[in-house]
Design a protein around this motif. Sequence first.
Motif, PDB file in Angstrom:
ATOM      1  N   LEU A 238       0.920  -1.123   0.137  1.00 53.28           N
ATOM      2  CA  LEU A 238      -0.091  -0.134   0.086  1.00 53.28           C
ATOM      3  C   LEU A 238       0.915   1.186   0.008  1.00 53.28           C
ATOM      4  O   LEU A 238       1.667   1.448   0.673  1.00 53.28           O
ATOM      5  N   THR A 239       0.496   2.018  -0.981  1.00 53.43           N
ATOM      6  CA  THR A 239       1.179   3.315  -0.886  1.00 53.43           C
ATOM      7  C   THR A 239       0.752   4.130   0.485  1.00 53.43           C
ATOM      8  O   THR A 239      -0.169   4.127   0.946  1.00 53.43           O
ATOM      9  N   GLU A 240       1.606   5.517   0.529  1.00 53.88           N
ATOM     10  CA  GLU A 240       1.447   6.125   1.739  1.00 53.88           C
ATOM     11  C   GLU A 240      -0.013   7.035   1.542  1.00 53.88           C
ATOM     12  O   GLU A 240      -0.735   6.971   2.379  1.00 53.88           O
ATOM     13  N   GLU A 241      -0.450   7.361   0.016  1.00 49.79           N
ATOM     14  CA  GLU A 241      -1.408   7.737  -0.263  1.00 49.79           C
ATOM     15  C   GLU A 241      -2.737   6.947  -0.062  1.00 49.79           C
ATOM     16  O   GLU A 241      -3.914   7.281   0.630  1.00 49.79           O
ATOM     17  N   GLN A 242      -2.494   5.487  -0.405  1.00 57.23           N
ATOM     18  CA  GLN A 242      -3.704   4.668  -0.116  1.00 57.23           C
ATOM     19  C   GLN A 242      -3.870   4.531   1.364  1.00 57.23           C
ATOM     20  O   GLN A 242      -5.046   4.295   1.867  1.00 57.23           O
ATOM     21  N   THR A 243      -2.773   4.439   2.024  1.00 57.33           N
ATOM     22  CA  THR A 243      -3.011   4.167   3.641  1.00 57.33           C
ATOM     23  C   THR A 243      -3.749   5.302   4.101  1.00 57.33           C
ATOM     24  O   THR A 243      -4.535   5.196   4.938  1.00 57.33           O
ATOM     25  N   GLN A 244      -3.458   6.806   3.757  1.00 58.66           N
ATOM     26  CA  GLN A 244      -3.995   7.742   4.226  1.00 58.66           C
ATOM     27  C   GLN A 244      -5.603   8.005   3.934  1.00 58.66           C
ATOM     28  O   GLN A 244      -6.523   8.185   4.816  1.00 58.66           O
ATOM     29  N   HIS A 245      -5.742   7.200   2.691  1.00 60.68           N
ATOM     30  CA  HIS A 245      -7.084   7.379   2.097  1.00 60.68           C
ATOM     31  C   HIS A 245      -7.957   6.299   2.975  1.00 60.68           C
ATOM     32  O   HIS A 245      -9.136   6.682   3.531  1.00 60.68           O
ATOM     33  N   TYR A 246      -7.367   5.285   3.292  1.00 63.95           N
ATOM     34  CA  TYR A 246      -8.057   4.292   4.067  1.00 63.95           C
ATOM     35  C   TYR A 246      -8.419   4.759   5.530  1.00 63.95           C
ATOM     36  O   TYR A 246      -9.520   4.610   6.002  1.00 63.95           O
ATOM     37  N   PHE A 247      -7.437   5.516   6.016  1.00 63.43           N
ATOM     38  CA  PHE A 247      -7.586   5.737   7.458  1.00 63.43           C
ATOM     39  C   PHE A 247      -8.462   7.008   7.417  1.00 63.43           C
ATOM     40  O   PHE A 247      -9.344   7.079   8.542  1.00 63.43           O
ATOM     41  N   GLY A 248      -8.648   7.770   6.344  1.00 60.22           N
ATOM     42  CA  GLY A 248      -9.634   8.837   6.400  1.00 60.22           C
ATOM     43  C   GLY A 248     -11.035   8.473   6.320  1.00 60.22           C
ATOM     44  O   GLY A 248     -11.968   8.801   7.030  1.00 60.22           O
ATOM     45  N   LEU A 249     -11.214   7.311   5.692  1.00 64.85           N
ATOM     46  CA  LEU A 249     -12.388   6.550   5.538  1.00 64.85           C
ATOM     47  C   LEU A 249     -12.802   5.990   6.867  1.00 64.85           C
ATOM     48  O   LEU A 249     -14.070   5.958   7.315  1.00 64.85           O
ATOM     49  N   MET A 250     -11.944   5.273   7.662  1.00 65.87           N
ATOM     50  CA  MET A 250     -12.233   4.694   8.946  1.00 65.87           C
ATOM     51  C   MET A 250     -12.467   5.767   9.880  1.00 65.87           C
ATOM     52  O   MET A 250     -13.261   5.576  10.539  1.00 65.87           O
ATOM     53  N   ARG A 251     -11.707   6.889   9.613  1.00 62.08           N
ATOM     54  CA  ARG A 251     -12.227   8.098  10.639  1.00 62.08           C
ATOM     55  C   ARG A 251     -13.627   8.641  10.583  1.00 62.08           C
ATOM     56  O   ARG A 251     -14.270   8.956  11.387  1.00 62.08           O
ATOM     57  N   GLU A 252     -13.935   8.638   9.139  1.00 57.06           N
ATOM     58  CA  GLU A 252     -15.445   9.074   8.862  1.00 57.06           C
ATOM     59  C   GLU A 252     -16.342   8.222   9.541  1.00 57.06           C
ATOM     60  O   GLU A 252     -17.432   8.528  10.076  1.00 57.06           O
TER      61      GLU A 252
END
Length: 433
Positions: A238-252
């Motif tokens: 997973l790229t850093e961008e993908q990881t941050q995207h997943y974490f953003g969705l999890m945060r939502e």
Amino acid sequence: MQWRKTLWWFVFSLIAATAIYLVWGSNLGWIVMGIGFGGLTTWRRYQAARVATWLKSARDQTPPEDVGPWTDVVRQLEHNLHLQNELLAQAQETSDAVMAAAQALPVGVIALDQSLSIIWFNKSARQQLNLNEQADLGSNLLHLIRQPEFLRYARQRAWPDPIIIKTHQGNQDKLMMMQFVVYAREQRLLITRDLTQIDKLETTRRDFVANVSHELRTPLTVLAGFVETISEAPAGALTEEQTQHYFGLMREQAKRMQSIVSDLLTLSNLETSPEAEQVTVNVTEMLNGLRQQVEALSAGRHQFEWDIESGLNLLGAPSELTSAFANLLTNAVRYTPDKGTIYVKWMSESDGARFSVQDTGIGIAAEHIPRLSERFYRVDRSRSRAAGGTGLGLAITKHIAMRHDAELQIQSRLQQGSTFSLVFAQSRLTRAT
């Protein structure tokens, strides 16, 4: 004592007759003695007649006095009658208390004879089964309750368990629990209990648990999926961008669950806390603060028109009123398409004041309006979730309105927009000085 008076009368008559016999002869003596004993007998008969008349008359009549040998009897009878009247009065008082208690019972009670004809019923039974004293007393119960399951139950020889049946009265269906009880000489009581409200509460509870589970399942599933994806992904996959995207969705999704839990706690506090506090709330100042928030939420996508009557304040809990007003405003922003108009009014009326939020949104079909304030009820679940709602806002608003002697009113037509109003009673209003 009375026997002594009789003895003295006998002795006096005997002495008088003897004296007359010695002076004037036997015939006159016998006449005097006969007159004495005849007079005594007649007087005793008269006294007995007075006693008999008293016994035949009303029991509260004063008993005769000086009735010769009957005086002691009359006194004892009077004493016994007094005790009997007291016992009857106590029995009547006890009977009245028992009947009053039976009438006050929250369960229905119907007294029946061996053939199940109605002898008596209490107020609860009258209301639960729509009985009428003039028409139904003496009627057979099986002619009034004709459900097949009840008829089979009534014809049993014993009734160890109650039966639950559905009845229809007017436009209302009722769920009734009934049980026969044998008492006295093969007489029967039918005990009835209205379970309609309990059944509704149980249905509400089941729906609530199901709705909470459904609302939390989606964000939990998303969270679990992303956690599994991130934890099982090979190193560097997973790229850093993908990881941050997943974490953003999890945060939502986490925020969504927090919002649901927060609203549930708010509802619970509203239902269990004492009455709302009586603080003067400056509505104009409160709406100015909310205006900044909702216009920021709209981000220029909607046009607002505000009509606020200054100096018109409310008595209540500031935090609760702010929450209720904010829920109506944010709902209007969420469900009004871009370039729509939202009209906000706070005005006095002849019998109170009205806070209304009118939008030019998609509107609501008439069949959904009565249920909008139910917990988690949504007209369009997918649209509601996309708009960020928890499905509890209107339920909270309605509870707050009830705690402030207000009414939540909803008017809407499909494709023509909606108007949500809080109408407050005159007693809740104050004017700024």
